[in-house]
Design a protein around this motif. Sequence first.
Motif, PDB file in Angstrom:
ATOM      1  N   SER A 118       9.272  29.856  62.209  1.00 42.86           N
ATOM      2  CA  SER A 118       9.822  30.256  63.193  1.00 42.86           C
ATOM      3  C   SER A 118       9.631  32.021  63.138  1.00 42.86           C
ATOM      4  O   SER A 118       7.951  32.152  61.906  1.00 42.86           O
ATOM      5  N   THR A 153      14.343  36.690  65.915  1.00 43.97           N
ATOM      6  CA  THR A 153      15.713  36.672  65.874  1.00 43.97           C
ATOM      7  C   THR A 153      15.422  36.612  64.300  1.00 43.97           C
ATOM      8  O   THR A 153      14.547  35.746  63.180  1.00 43.97           O
ATOM      9  N   ALA A 213      22.786  29.191  75.164  1.00 41.00           N
ATOM     10  CA  ALA A 213      21.905  29.654  74.665  1.00 41.00           C
ATOM     11  C   ALA A 213      21.783  31.131  72.990  1.00 41.00           C
ATOM     12  O   ALA A 213      21.059  30.471  72.609  1.00 41.00           O
ATOM     13  N   ALA A 214      22.832  31.933  73.250  1.00 43.06           N
ATOM     14  CA  ALA A 214      22.660  32.417  72.664  1.00 43.06           C
ATOM     15  C   ALA A 214      23.485  31.477  71.348  1.00 43.06           C
ATOM     16  O   ALA A 214      23.130  32.427  70.087  1.00 43.06           O
ATOM     17  N   GLN A 232      20.879  29.862  69.907  1.00 46.55           N
ATOM     18  CA  GLN A 232      20.115  31.125  68.846  1.00 46.55           C
ATOM     19  C   GLN A 232      20.359  31.051  67.699  1.00 46.55           C
ATOM     20  O   GLN A 232      19.700  31.404  66.595  1.00 46.55           O
ATOM     21  N   SER A 233      21.921  31.255  67.647  1.00 44.84           N
ATOM     22  CA  SER A 233      22.611  31.626  66.249  1.00 44.84           C
ATOM     23  C   SER A 233      22.405  30.529  65.514  1.00 44.84           C
ATOM     24  O   SER A 233      22.660  30.663  64.301  1.00 44.84           O
ATOM     25  N   THR A 292      20.633  28.025  66.049  1.00 42.25           N
ATOM     26  CA  THR A 292      19.164  27.977  64.612  1.00 42.25           C
ATOM     27  C   THR A 292      18.300  28.624  63.178  1.00 42.25           C
ATOM     28  O   THR A 292      18.032  29.151  62.964  1.00 42.25           O
ATOM     29  N   SER A 293      19.045  30.457  63.671  1.00 42.51           N
ATOM     30  CA  SER A 293      18.824  30.719  62.714  1.00 42.51           C
ATOM     31  C   SER A 293      19.975  30.690  61.396  1.00 42.51           C
ATOM     32  O   SER A 293      19.353  31.302  60.332  1.00 42.51           O
ATOM     33  N   LEU A 323      13.742  22.580  72.769  1.00 42.59           N
ATOM     34  CA  LEU A 323      15.129  23.352  71.819  1.00 42.59           C
ATOM     35  C   LEU A 323      14.638  22.478  70.389  1.00 42.59           C
ATOM     36  O   LEU A 323      14.818  22.120  69.640  1.00 42.59           O
TER      37      LEU A 323
END
Lengths: 340, 340
Positions: free
Chosen positions: A9, A54, B111-112, B115-116, B118-119, B140
Amino acid sequence: MAKAPREKSVTIHDVAKDAGVSFSAVSKVLRNAYGVSDALREKVNVSIAKLGYTPSMSARGISGGRTFVIGVIFPDMRNPFFADILAGISSALERTTYQMVQGIVQHSSEAALVQSMTSMQLDGLIIVGSVSTSQALSALAARIPLVLIGHHLPEVSAFDTVNNDDAESGRLAVRHFVENGYRKIAMLSLDSTNGTVIQRREEGYIEAMKAADLGKNIEIVRTPQNLREIQGAAQRLLSGSGRKDAIFCWTDYVALEALSVAGISGLAVPREVGVIGHDNTMYCAFDQNSLTSIDQSGEQLGLQATRLLVERIEGRQKAEHFLVHPRLVARRSSAPPQKM
Amino acid sequence: MAKAPREKSVTIHDVAKDAGVSFSAVSKVLRNAYGVSDALREKVNVSIAKLGYTPSMSARGISGGRTFVIGVIFPDMRNPFFADILAGISSALERTTYQMVQGIVQHSSEAALVQSMTSMQLDGLIIVGSVSTSQALSALAARIPLVLIGHHLPEVSAFDTVNNDDAESGRLAVRHFVENGYRKIAMLSLDSTNGTVIQRREEGYIEAMKAADLGKNIEIVRTPQNLREIQGAAQRLLSGSGRKDAIFCWTDYVALEALSVAGISGLAVPREVGVIGHDNTMYCAFDQNSLTSIDQSGEQLGLQATRLLVERIEGRQKAEHFLVHPRLVARRSSAPPQKM
DNA sequence: ACTTAGTTGTACAACGTTGCACGTACAACA
DNA sequence: TGTTGTACGTGCAACGTTGTACAACTAAGT
């Protein structure tokens, strides 16, 4: 045990290279730290947007900073009331930079869940309907900012609590029944000793019964959260010579079960028996239920809990204890019996 | 912005010091790596237990290893059917070393949430009822092992899917209605185009209607997930000259709403109108509802999804698509009308 | 006694951030 | 002109793991 290769990433370093600045500068921008010119901030933000960067929560967690993620622990996913709390938390969080993950106590214990959540370095925790002891919670609060929903402990100082005024809930139910002409009012409660929330409802019930000069009619039946037991208890309350003419249930699901048992037993609601539930969940409004219920505004509970948690994370030390006021929503299930 | 001081946690180094070995040795034990004697393993395990060490998920995530945490994303918390899925996942996870966090799409977008998650460097993701496009999901899946529940895409190869045979659900409902003497059978469906699960149910409904020579009676009404719209649609189906004598609803909540509307309209169930729901959630069994429903075994769905996800994490590349078979649970709401 | 191979433990460089300690440049003041 | 600030940017050491490279030791084969 081979891990499939995943594309790596975008990091803070990539952003720095793209923007032509040091990676520390990027970090500063991300943290809103002091000493950043508008020009630099702008450059960095452009690169962030361009690369779709991110921040890695893991890296944040490890380096001791904020992860900007809070955890919310629910005891169970079946009660739709919890969805209201979640809605409140969500909408409160929208105005902040914080994210949220949920954990639901299903097979795993609450302790295991808390364990795994603290190991993620979350910034704070909201626990709904905790079954832990006050000591365990205080110990936990020493390690992570903590807010409890549905756990009456006004004396604790290590964490905050947000609650419905559950005693008032009990009083509201009884008063409403009495006003509508019911007298032999029982309460269907939960057997677990920990449930201080429900204990308060019982206290309110008892208090209001006595106030209405119905002390001799007080009857509280406690059952585990288990279909068969609840049915059995409802059946007992609705049969025999000591048959009750009204039941206040600690939660809507139990009240719906009571309606069901009444139906099976051939008792008309509300003519022969009145029922009041708690939480005013979405099923109450259906015509076939038309269940009177106490609304404790889950959304408010979630909202306030979130506010308090964020304040705690930002440094507040003094405990706060927030109380929301319940409201009775009258429907057919508790209408005056003689009218029908 | 000051952070309250928290006691620092036990690390791998503390364990190493206590056990009198190098910290790498501890790491080896934790990872079950090759080249560890029983004696050393024992020493380390004793120290771990003594100090109450738990690995930091952040550190694991950052160093590229497994976090042993998977994420589960639900579209909504109100449908009790999702609790069944969760139960399946939980019990499957019990036999492994993996933990789980949930994310619920409430205000924030799917999506958000992804996102969070995967982080956080999670090891894998289960998404229930995704609304994303097949392309977005494939993208994804390139970054993280992925299993979808409730998203019929047999052609995709980047991730696995677990589904109910939704076409069969539609056929089951229609056949049951027909057997019991209903003819003017409508379907209450959802308006969103993405819902391929529901599309399949529609297809099954249409297919079975044609097979029963009732093609001219086919009527599908699609509404958003919104009380007023659902009520309006049900009302329209149950009034006027083209009044239907049966409604198959895409989910139990809508079916309960249909029962409610029927009650308000003074129509007797099942004498004047039959209703079938979907998911066989716990509210169906109540006497006041007694709702016939299609059971799609959420527990099985969760169980299989978890199995597939773990396999993927461990390295499987070839896609698998699992189908569970629905089962109709008959209750009063769809009993033969003439009998009543 | 001398290599060889295997077994067990150690050292260390990542990983992507945070946040502090420094430089550096430029303006304001004496 | 020198001194003192002040605003801004950089360099770097953590943080707690993983996983690879390697050292040290042991046992067997010659």
